[in-house]
Design a protein around this motif. Sequence first.
Motif: not given
Length: 247
Positions: A195-201
Amino acid sequence: MEIIKCQDAVDLGVKSAEKSAQIINEAINEKGSARIVLSTGKSQLETLNHMISQPIQWEKVEMFHLDEYINLPENHPASFRKYLKERFTSKLPLKKAHFIDSEGNVGEMIKQLNEEISKESIDLGIIGIGENCHIAFNDPPADFQTKEPFIIVNLDQACKEQQVGEGWFSSIDVVPPQAITMSVHQILQCRCIVSPVPFLVKAEAIKNVLESEKITNQIPATILRSHPNCTLYLDQDSGSLIKEKVL
């Protein structure tokens, strides 16, 4: 669930791609082929970009598509099958790619997909987490009960807002109200989940997923915590709200 904290989205993409390649190659070595499920969206761009350069016998890999809007033409910028064809399948000699063609007979398409995905086990699912904590298009409250592999769902307001925010649609009014999605139960049938989950949002969603006291369909991605082989990849931004004791 194993949590890997990365420096940024690129570092996350490299690490999640390498892990995915390891899983695929292990499956090929064990049984001569591999079956994978791919998700789409901005969070997956770096992972897919680095996956295509991994040392994998792609001609032995069968791919399934996670979800798609109903009645959205393939040439639309938001089409997920367009996304995958341009960024992934056109660059690799895959054994087979199963796409969700939602422009025709939707019932027949779902029947065919359900038959195909049920033939053998899935070795790897690359599964993102949405800003509303959905997995695929299983928005809250997600259906944790159905055993059907692919289902029709209604998109909630937060999901539509995310699609507009990422630039796929010009306004909420033009986001399709329904989609075909892989069910939560079917996602959990993947032998391994990356599960790749980047970013501030995504920071608030990740906080909710990891710090929730219980697994609940109001926070659909909490179900990934129950999977025996799930690795969550976060960057500094997406993991910024998590308490250190959780990590």
